[in-house]
Design a protein around this motif. Structure first.
Motif: not given
Length: 353
Positions: A60-64
């Protein structure tokens, strides 16, 4: 002159378990291994279920989101040594297709399967494992074992022509497994804050893949017989596709925990060589397969192993004052593992410092 001590096992291996079941035969002594009364009890549901990891979230591009899933992955492999992989990009329809061709192969008449028969002491082909050491039990299962990658390791004479789509489907599955090993190896490295290609480098560009199609026939005495006896794998790691019957159990905290059958998941299970590479952080779990008195079971295991003669050892980033080196560097550990497996033993101590 024949060695009488192993003759019964050799004779039984000449007859497939499927044949014995069709003939209404009871399990013979070489198959009987569950003679400990305490081993017959079902295990209660564990407080923490076998972890499910969504591999698509790690990308995912969402790091968290990615970091949270990487932490779940690390925790799963440090405590369980395995996880159920979803979000792997392989359509459920294709997983159903390879399960179906496997079932069709095993359900064809015996003479059709025997075209691909292996010798008693050979691995590749249709049959069972080579005869184990004296005193070790036989598994209540039949198998088709194939080298699938690199292509120059394949032996086409063992690749079934019936069902007609078998070869094409297995070729496609092999390609998908190669992609999955790359994704999984990088994810495991990132979960340990290592360079993402470090495990791929240890395996090598031509790391072999072997596929084992397993058919577990019904058994009227599941209290006495195992489909697959307890062991750890000698691979780097193993990717297992189950059907809906279930029966694979993981030993955790001295309890046998049944791995749920999730139709679109692949169970990824660490082998001894990954425990060596991670300096003992990731566990190589002991596991087994139960027999079932009412239903046959199909599974497909793909073993991912370092290239022959490739030296492996603990990643340097995982060796420090708090965690001293636990394993030495080794080549061809899988061969050593097999020698001990045949005797019903683990081989990890051979790699210990």
């Amino acid at each position: 002159m024949a060695d009488i001590s192993i003759l019964p096992a050799q004779v039984l291996l000449a007859k497939r378990v499927q044949e014995m079941v069709l003939n209404g035969e009871e399990p013979q002594p070489p198959y009987i291994c569950r003679d400990d009364p305490t081993d017959h009890e079902d295990v209660s549901v564990p407080p923490d279920p076998l972890p499910v990891i969504d591999l698509s979230l790690i990308a995912s591009l969402e790091t968290s989101t990615a970091q949270e899933e990487l932490q779940k992955l690390k925790s799963a492999l440090c405590s369980w040594g395995c996880f159920q992989a979803i979000g792997h990009g392989i359509p459920k329809s294709f997983l159903d297709e390879i399960r179906q061709v496997a079932r069709e192969f095993f359900e064809q008449p015996m003479e059709g399967k025997k075209k691909y028969a292996k010798g008693v002491d050979e691995f590749e082909g249709y049959g069972a494992d080579p005869v184990p050491a004296e005193g070790q039990s036989l598994d209540w299962s039949d198998r088709l074992f194939l080298d699938v990658y690199p292509e120059d390791r394949r032996k086409p004479k063992f690749w079934p022509e019936n069902p007609k789509s078998f070869r094409e489907v297995l070729q496609d599955y092999t390609t998908k497994m190669r992609m999955l090993t790359e994704v999984t190896s990088k994810a495991m490295a990132k979960s340990l804050n290592l360079e993402e290609s470090c495990f791929l480098d240890q395996f090598g560009q031509k790391a072999p893949l072997q596929a084992r199609f397993n058919y577990y026939s019904c058994c009227q005495r599941p209290d006495l017989v195992l489909g697959l006896k307890a062991h750890s794998d000698g691979s780097g790691y193993t990717i297992i596709l189950q059907d809906d019957v279930g029966g694979l159990q993981i030993l955790k905290d001295k309890n046998w925990i049944t791995a749920p059958a999730i139709s679109d998941a692949l169970l990824i299970l660490m082998g001894d060589q990954m425990q060596i590479m991670t300096n003992g952080m990731f566990k190589s779990p002991v596991h087994r397969v139960l027999t079932n008195s009412e239903k046959e079971r199909i599974s497909i295991a793909v073993f991912y192993t370092p290239e022959p003669n490739k030296e492996i050892g603990p990643e340097e980033g995982l060796v420090n004052v708090e965690r001293p080196r636990k394993f030495k560097k080794m080549k061809d550990y899988a061969d050593v593992h097999w020698e001990y497996y045949q005797q019903g033993k683990r081989a990890l101590h051979v790699a210990a410092v």
